[in-house]
Scaffold this motif. Structure first.
Motif, mmCIF file in Angstrom:
data_model
loop_
_atom_site.group_PDB
_atom_site.id
_atom_site.type_symbol
_atom_site.label_atom_id
_atom_site.label_comp_id
_atom_site.label_asym_id
_atom_site.label_seq_id
_atom_site.Cartn_x
_atom_site.Cartn_y
_atom_site.Cartn_z
ATOM 1 N N ILE A 113 -4.537 80.108 -87.209
ATOM 2 C CA ILE A 113 -5.089 81.195 -86.398
ATOM 3 C C ILE A 113 -6.396 81.652 -87.038
ATOM 4 N N ILE A 114 -7.504 81.628 -86.259
ATOM 5 C CA ILE A 114 -8.804 81.965 -86.836
ATOM 6 C C ILE A 114 -9.421 83.221 -86.221
ATOM 7 N N THR A 115 -8.790 83.784 -85.176
ATOM 8 C CA THR A 115 -9.260 85.050 -84.605
ATOM 9 C C THR A 115 -8.053 85.898 -84.223
ATOM 10 N N PRO A 116 -8.200 87.222 -84.172
ATOM 11 C CA PRO A 116 -7.055 88.070 -83.815
ATOM 12 C C PRO A 116 -6.636 87.943 -82.363
ATOM 13 N N ASP A 117 -7.519 87.386 -81.499
ATOM 14 C CA ASP A 117 -7.163 87.256 -80.084
ATOM 15 C C ASP A 117 -6.668 85.860 -79.721
ATOM 16 N N GLY A 118 -6.260 85.076 -80.708
ATOM 17 C CA GLY A 118 -5.489 83.883 -80.400
ATOM 18 C C GLY A 118 -6.177 82.547 -80.424
ATOM 19 N N TYR A 119 -7.374 82.432 -80.997
ATOM 20 C CA TYR A 119 -7.970 81.105 -81.170
ATOM 21 C C TYR A 119 -7.300 80.416 -82.352
ATOM 22 N N ILE A 120 -6.950 79.139 -82.144
ATOM 23 C CA ILE A 120 -6.232 78.358 -83.145
ATOM 24 C C ILE A 120 -6.916 77.008 -83.302
ATOM 25 N N VAL A 121 -7.132 76.586 -84.530
ATOM 26 C CA VAL A 121 -7.713 75.272 -84.790
ATOM 27 C C VAL A 121 -6.632 74.344 -85.322
ATOM 28 N N THR A 122 -6.674 73.085 -84.887
ATOM 29 C CA THR A 122 -5.732 72.072 -85.342
ATOM 30 C C THR A 122 -6.440 70.721 -85.321
ATOM 31 N N ASN A 123 -5.710 69.665 -85.644
ATOM 32 C CA ASN A 123 -6.264 68.314 -85.534
ATOM 33 C C ASN A 123 -6.194 67.820 -84.094
ATOM 34 N N TYR A 124 -7.192 67.056 -83.697
ATOM 35 C CA TYR A 124 -7.178 66.465 -82.359
ATOM 36 C C TYR A 124 -5.994 65.524 -82.191
ATOM 37 N N HIS A 125 -5.679 64.770 -83.232
ATOM 38 C CA HIS A 125 -4.590 63.786 -83.079
ATOM 39 C C HIS A 125 -3.231 64.468 -82.892
ATOM 40 N N VAL A 126 -3.121 65.739 -83.241
ATOM 41 C CA VAL A 126 -1.862 66.466 -83.037
ATOM 42 C C VAL A 126 -1.613 66.725 -81.553
ATOM 43 N N ILE A 127 -2.680 67.014 -80.782
ATOM 44 C CA ILE A 127 -2.499 67.378 -79.374
ATOM 45 C C ILE A 127 -2.986 66.289 -78.419
ATOM 46 N N LYS A 128 -3.418 65.159 -78.940
ATOM 47 C CA LYS A 128 -3.947 64.086 -78.097
ATOM 48 C C LYS A 128 -2.901 63.635 -77.073
ATOM 49 N N GLY A 129 -3.306 63.573 -75.804
ATOM 50 C CA GLY A 129 -2.429 63.092 -74.748
ATOM 51 C C GLY A 129 -1.356 64.062 -74.305
ATOM 52 N N ALA A 130 -1.436 65.309 -74.743
ATOM 53 C CA ALA A 130 -0.382 66.275 -74.407
ATOM 54 C C ALA A 130 -0.527 66.784 -72.984
ATOM 55 N N SER A 131 0.588 66.907 -72.279
ATOM 56 C CA SER A 131 0.604 67.593 -70.984
ATOM 57 C C SER A 131 0.622 69.099 -71.189
ATOM 58 N N GLU A 132 1.306 69.534 -72.240
ATOM 59 C CA GLU A 132 1.361 70.928 -72.617
ATOM 60 C C GLU A 132 1.317 71.028 -74.137
ATOM 61 N N VAL A 133 0.798 72.155 -74.602
ATOM 62 C CA VAL A 133 0.791 72.420 -76.047
ATOM 63 C C VAL A 133 1.526 73.733 -76.274
ATOM 64 N N GLU A 134 2.545 73.675 -77.106
ATOM 65 C CA GLU A 134 3.379 74.844 -77.373
ATOM 66 C C GLU A 134 3.151 75.331 -78.798
ATOM 67 N N ILE A 135 2.881 76.615 -78.937
ATOM 68 C CA ILE A 135 2.621 77.225 -80.235
ATOM 69 C C ILE A 135 3.775 78.149 -80.614
#
Length: 471
Positions: A113-135
Motif C-alpha cells: 500500500i503506497i497511498t492512504p486511499d488505496g493505491y497498491i503496487v505489486t509485480n506484473y507477473h502476479v496479476i498477469k492474465g487475471a480476470s479479477e484481482v482480490e486484495i
C-alpha cells in the motif's frame, strides 16, 4: 596441626572432585549444544547451495520498529480467473447455453500500500492474465482491485482498491543504499500472511537473464524470499520502501540464498507515470555501447580503467550528442551514482523523466571531463500482433538501407513470432501502406480490420525487401 592439614587436604580433594564432576556431567552438554547450532547452520561438504548466515543480528540491533511499521502495509494479492463450465453434454460439445460461471485462483502474491486511499503496487507477473484481482489486508478485510496500469518490462503493476485512511509505506532512496545494509522482506510466501525475514544487501545494479526483456538493475539480497513474496516490500531499518521483491535464482523453485528486488526509485517513477499518463514515460541518454571489464579493457584504445560504460555510438540528435559526448568516451558517473556497467546506467536513467538533466562524468583520452545531458523521451511502438517493439529510423539509417521511409525493429517481446536475426531491420509497409514513422504505424494498425491477415514488408540492410502475412 596435622588434623587441620588433613581436613584441608580432604576439602581440596572434594572440591576437585566436585569441579571434575561438574565439567564431566554439565559442560559437555553445553558444548554439544553449541556444536549442534554451528553444525546446523553450516552446509555439509557435498552441498553446493548457498546458505544465509546474515540472520545473526548485531548486538543492540532491533527490527521490531521497522517490522511493526510495515507489516500492516503489505497485502495479499490473489490472481483470480473466471471461466464457464458446461452444464450438459450439448454445452460441452456444441458450446450452446451460458454454462456455469466458476472462479479459480491462478496465483497468490504480495502487494504494498503506497497511498492512504488505496493505491497498491505489486509485480506484473502476479496479476498477469487475471480476470479479477482480490486484495486481502492484514486485518483480513477483502477488496476487489482495479488494475490502473502496468509496466511489463519492469514487472510492475499498479492496483487500486476502494478504501480510505489506510496505513501506507513511504518510499526510501534506493540510489543511496549500502552493501551490507540490513533490510527486511515483508510478504506472503506460500500464502503464509504477514511473514517477515531479515538479511543484508548483497549487491546493487545486478543483471539477470537479459533475454526476458526486463530492465536489468536489481537489488540483490540474501533475504529468504519464496513464491508468494513477489510484489512484497523490501524495507530498510527505518521501515522505508527501498524495493519490490521480485525474483529468486533457484534450481528448485524455492529460496537457496539469493533474491532480487526492483529499486524503489524505479518503482516510484513508474507509479507516477501510470497515474499521470497511463503508461511509462521512458527517458534516454542517447548512447550505445558496452561494459568495460577486467577481461576486455585491453581491447579498447587508450583505456586504462577496468570498469565503466564504453560509448560505441552516440545517437544523432540525442541529448548526449548535443552535450558533446563522443564515441570512445567512457562514462564513469551519472550525477553522484558510480557507473561500473550498463545496468548501473540503465537503472539510474530508468528512474528519470524525459527533460531531466543529468551530470555525466566521463573519461576521454585519459582525462576526466563532465557535461550535462538533457534526457529525451524514448519513442517506441509495439506491434502486439507479432510481438515486436519498433522505433523511428534515423535519416542515416534510411539512407544506409536505401529507402525513404520505415521504422526499425528495436527488440522482440516475450511472445514474438519472428526470429532474433530480424532485430535492426526496417518495416517499410503495413498492408501495402508506406510507414513513415511510428505515429503513422500506430494510425494504420488502429484503423485496420483486426480480423484480416496482417501484411508486413521487411527491408534488410542490403535493400532487399520481403512481405510476410501473419494470420
Amino acid at each position: 596441626m596435622k588434623k587441620f592439614m588433613s581436613y584441608l587436604g580432604i576439602a581440596i580433594l572434594g572440591g576437585m572432585i566436585s569441579l571434575g564432576t561438574y565439567q564431566f556431567l554439565i559442560e559437555p552438554h553445553q558444548i554439544q549444544s553449541e556444536e549442534n547450532v554451528i553444525n546446523f547452520d553450516q552446509p555439509k561438504v557435498h552441498q553446493t547451495v548457498a546458505y544465509n548466515y546474515s540472520n545473526l543480528v548485531p548486538e543492540n540491533f532491533n527490527f521490531t520498529e521497522a517490522t511493526n511499521s510495515t507489516v500492516n502495509k503489505v497485502v495479499n494479492v490473489k490472481n483470480v480467473s473466471t471461466y464457464s463450465s458446461p452444464q450438459s453434454f450439448f454445452e460441452y460439445y456444441f458450446g450452446q447455453g451460458s454454462g456455469e460461471t466458476k472462479k479459480a485462483v491462478r496465483g497468490i502474491g504480495s502487494g504494498v500500500i503506497i497511498t492512504p486511499d488505496g493505491y497498491i503496487v505489486t509485480n506484473y507477473h502476479v496479476i498477469k492474465g487475471a480476470s479479477e484481482v482480490e486484495i486481502t489486508l492484514n486485518n483480513n478485510k477483502t477488496y476487489q482491485a482495479e488494475v490502473i496500469g502496468s509496466a511489463p518490462d519492469s514487472d510492475i503493476a499498479l492496483l487500486k482498491i476502494d478504501a480510505q485512511d489506510l496505513d501506507y509505506i513511504s518510499f526510501g532512496d534506493s540510489d543511496h543504499i549500502n552493501l551490507g545494509e540490513w533490510v527486511l522482506a515483508v510478504g506472503n510466501p506460500f500464502n503464509l500472511t504477514s511473514t517477515v525475514t531479515a538479511g543484508i544487501i548483497s549487491a546493487k545494479g545486478r543483471s539477470l537473464d537479459e533475454s526476458n526483456n526486463m530492465i536489468q538493475s536489481f537489488i540483490q539480497t540474501d533475504l529468504a524470499v519464496n513464491p508468494g513474496n513477489s510484489g512484497g516490500a523490501l524495507v530498510n531499518a527505518k521501515g522505508e520502501l527501498i524495493g519490490i521483491n521480485t525474483a529468486i535464482t533457484s534450481r528448485t523453485g524455492s529460496y537457496v540464498g539469493y533474491s532480487f528486488a526492483i529499486p524503489s526509485n524505479n518503482v516510484k517513477k513508474i507509479v507516477e507515470d501510470l497515474i499521470e499518463y497511463g503508461n511509462v514515460q521512458k527517458a534516454i541518454l542517447g548512447v550505445r555501447g558496452t561494459d568495460i571489464t577486467p577481461e576486455n579493457y585491453k581491447q579498447f584504445d587508450d583505456i586504462q580503467q577496468t570498469q565503466g560504460f564504453y560509448v560505441a555510438k552516440v545517437d544523432n540528435g540525442s541529448g548526449a550528442q548535443k552535450a558533446g559526448l563522443q564515441e570512445k568516451d567512457v562514462i564513469i558517473k551519472l550525477d553522484d551514482i558510480k557507473i561500473r556497467k550498463f545496468s548501473d546506467l540503465s537503472g539510474y536513467i530508468s528512474s528519470k523523466n524525459p527533460g531531466d538533466r543529468v551530470l555525466v562524468t566521463y573519461i576521454r583520452n585519459g582525462q576526466i571531463k563532465t557535461t550535462t545531458v538533457t534526457l529525451e523521451k524514448y519513442e517506441y511502438y509495439r506491434i502486439k500482433e507479432i510481438g515486436v517493439e519498433v522505433i523511428n529510423a534515423t535519416d542515416d539509417e534510411l539512407k544506409a538501407f536505401g529507402v525513404k521511409n520505415g521504422v526499425k525493429i528495436n527488440r522482440l517481446l516475450n511472445d514474438s513470432m519472428i526470429a532474433d536475426n530480424l532485430i535492426g531491420i526496417l518495416i517499410t509497409k503495413v498492408d501495402d501502406q508506406p510507414v513513415k514513422d511510428i505515429n503513422a504505424l500506430r494510425d494504420i494498425l488502429d484503423n485496420r480490420d483486426p480480423y484480416k491477415p496482417l501484411s508486413l514488408t521487411f527491408t534488410a540492410p542490403n535493400g532487399e525487401s520481403k512481405t510476410y502475412v501473419f494470420r
